[in-house]
Motif scaffolding. Structure first.
Motif, short mmCIF file in Angstrom:
data_model
loop_
_atom_site.label_atom_id
_atom_site.label_comp_id
_atom_site.label_asym_id
_atom_site.label_seq_id
_atom_site.Cartn_x
_atom_site.Cartn_y
_atom_site.Cartn_z
N TYR A 242 0.78 -1.39 0.05
CA TYR A 242 -0.04 0.11 -0.04
C TYR A 242 0.88 1.18 0.09
N THR A 243 1.98 1.22 0.65
CA THR A 243 2.54 2.60 1.20
C THR A 243 3.59 2.97 -0.07
N VAL A 244 3.97 4.18 0.07
CA VAL A 244 5.09 4.83 -0.75
C VAL A 244 6.58 4.18 -0.73
N ASP A 245 6.75 3.85 0.41
CA ASP A 245 8.29 2.97 0.63
C ASP A 245 7.97 1.60 -0.02
N GLY A 246 6.97 1.09 0.36
CA GLY A 246 6.73 -0.51 -0.05
C GLY A 246 6.69 -0.37 -1.53
N VAL A 247 5.97 0.34 -2.17
CA VAL A 247 5.82 0.28 -3.81
C VAL A 247 7.10 0.53 -4.17
N ARG A 248 7.92 1.66 -3.61
CA ARG A 248 9.20 1.86 -4.22
C ARG A 248 10.39 0.73 -4.03
N ALA A 267 4.07 11.11 -6.83
CA ALA A 267 5.38 10.69 -7.50
C ALA A 267 5.32 9.37 -7.59
N THR A 268 4.95 8.52 -6.52
CA THR A 268 5.33 7.10 -6.82
C THR A 268 4.09 6.52 -7.94
#
Length: 425
Positions: A242-248, A267-268
């Protein structure tokens, strides 16, 4: 499939056809089905006698490809939490077969299953023994210890320290794997069992007990190992996150399908588009899931709050978006699949939603490459040579998408694999 099915010919006359690709429907179209595939699509009348076909007069009704769902849990849809942890194993499978039939009768002719031992179900359906959709299995959801798909009880010793598998690991619904070597083994195990693609859980989730949404799960090396093992079999990894850090982290490791992404920032989301990856989203609303404890209910609220923004950014940046439902552990909620499909109209035009539900999802499914079990014909379109998976609707979903939320009343004909499974014309 058998010679009887392969020799069957059906002619649907005078239909208003949405082919899964165009921006509008065409009137006065005849569609000839020969065996399992579409033999002809013509605006000139096809003679039934020369075609040696059973005739169905559409009477100008709306004909479209069968619906698809890119994120289902057939076994999870059909069974509740107590069924998994305390019920007989046989009931898990019989409940799943029953739900597969109901899903087909809701008009979903193809699904990508994102966690569960459904390859045997797929085989039975493909053989014609039971009614159900085409299935792209992921087999077990692969999770780290304390991750989204760790269903062990908190007092159980992790397998890394000599403990035994959880009940859901035993039945192939989940697979907990820690470290590169075990992740490699887990991926290869699912491929051996018939997975079309691999499902990894790399972040927290609402349904799970031990992982706040902010958590990062699996190290970059573990994710890269899964991606490499899947690529060696010609397929890809999809990740619950779900999250920005996880997706990146998933993107950097080579993952090709982001499942969910509701807490990403603009941005993600744009990065997903720049990399040419898929965002497999669900139009979540809070009423879609019910959780017995405040912590999981709060996680669900947070996830749902991100739905509108992420869809908006995905449209703005031209991201490839697939539709899924991700209904889980509440069998009584399974019919919401149709409601969620119609809810796409809150974020896209009706015709954009219909394309996503048909040819759009099919493009994601076909990313399985040589693991695609249905590669011998096209999915999600009405075209010569495509699979004969069709819906005839008493209503026009281009004008009013809500009709697809009423399959019992509005879907008067359902054809899957060339076989008429419902005819109320």
């Amino acid at each position: 499939m058998g010679n009887a099915k392969d020799s069957r010919r059906t002619l649907i006359k005078n239909a208003r056809v949405f082919d899964g690709l165009a921006d509008r429907a065409a009137d006065g179209v005849d569609v000839l089905i020969d065996g399992r595939t579409i033999a002809a699509v013509s605006t000139d009348p096809i003679d039934a006698q020369s075609a040696d076909a059973t005739v169905i007069d559409a009477g100008g009704k709306f004909l479209m490809p069968g619906l698809s769902d890119a994120h289902v849990h057939l076994m999870g849809n059909a069974n509740g939490y107590l069924d998994f942890v305390a019920g007989p194993t046989g009931s898990l499978y019989t409940n799943t077969l029953a739900e597969a039939r109901r899903m087909l009768h809701r008009g979903f002719t193809t699904v990508r299953d994102m966690g569960g031992d459904v390859a045997p179900i797929k085989t039975s359906i493909d053989r014609g023994d039971f009614e159900g959709p085409r299935i792209f299995p992921s087999q077990a959801m692969i999770s780290q210890t304390s991750g989204h798909a760790d269903f062990a009880f908190v007092y159980q010793t992790p397998q890394e320290f000599g403990g035994g598998p959880s009940r859901t690991d035993e039945i192939g619904f989940t697979r907990v794997a820690d470290g590169v070597d075990r992740v490699l083994a887990a991926v290869r195990e699912q491929l051996r069992k018939g997975a079309s693609q691999i499902k990894l859980t790399v972040g927290g989730g609402a349904a799970s007990m031990y992982d706040p949404l902010y958590t990062l799960q699996f190290t970059p090396d573990e994710i890269r190992a899964a991606v490499a093992a899947a690529a060696d079999y010609g397929t890809y990894v999809a990740t619950h996150v779900y999250t920005v850090d996880g997706v990146r982290r998933a993107i950097e490791a080579g993952v090709r399908s982001i499942e969910h992404g509701h807490l990403a920032d603009e941005a993600t989301v744009a990065l997903i588009g720049e990399k040419g990856l898929w965002l497999s989203m669900q139009p979540f609303a809070e009423a879609d899931h019910h959780y017995p404890d405040p912590a999981r209910a709060a996680k669900n609220t947070q996830i749902c709050a991100g739905t509108e923004a992420v869809y908006g950014w995905a449209r703005k940046h031209g991201v490839q978006v697939a539709f899924g439902t991700d209904l889980l552990l509440e069998p009584e909620a399974a019919p919401r699949q149709s409601v969620m499909a119609a809810r796409l109209g809150d974020y896209y035009s009706n015709v954009e939603a219909l394309k996503m539900l048909t040819s759009g999802n099919a493009a994601l499914f076909e990313m399985a490459g040589p693991r695609n079990p249905y590669a011998s014909a096209r999915l999600g379109v009405i075209a010569e040579g495509a699979w004969a998976d069709l819906l005839l609707i008493d209503g026009d979903p281009i004008a009013d998408l809500s009709v697809i939320a009423q399959p019992d009343e509005k879907f008067v004909l359902i054809v899957k694999d060339g076989v008429v499974v419902k005819n109320a014309v």
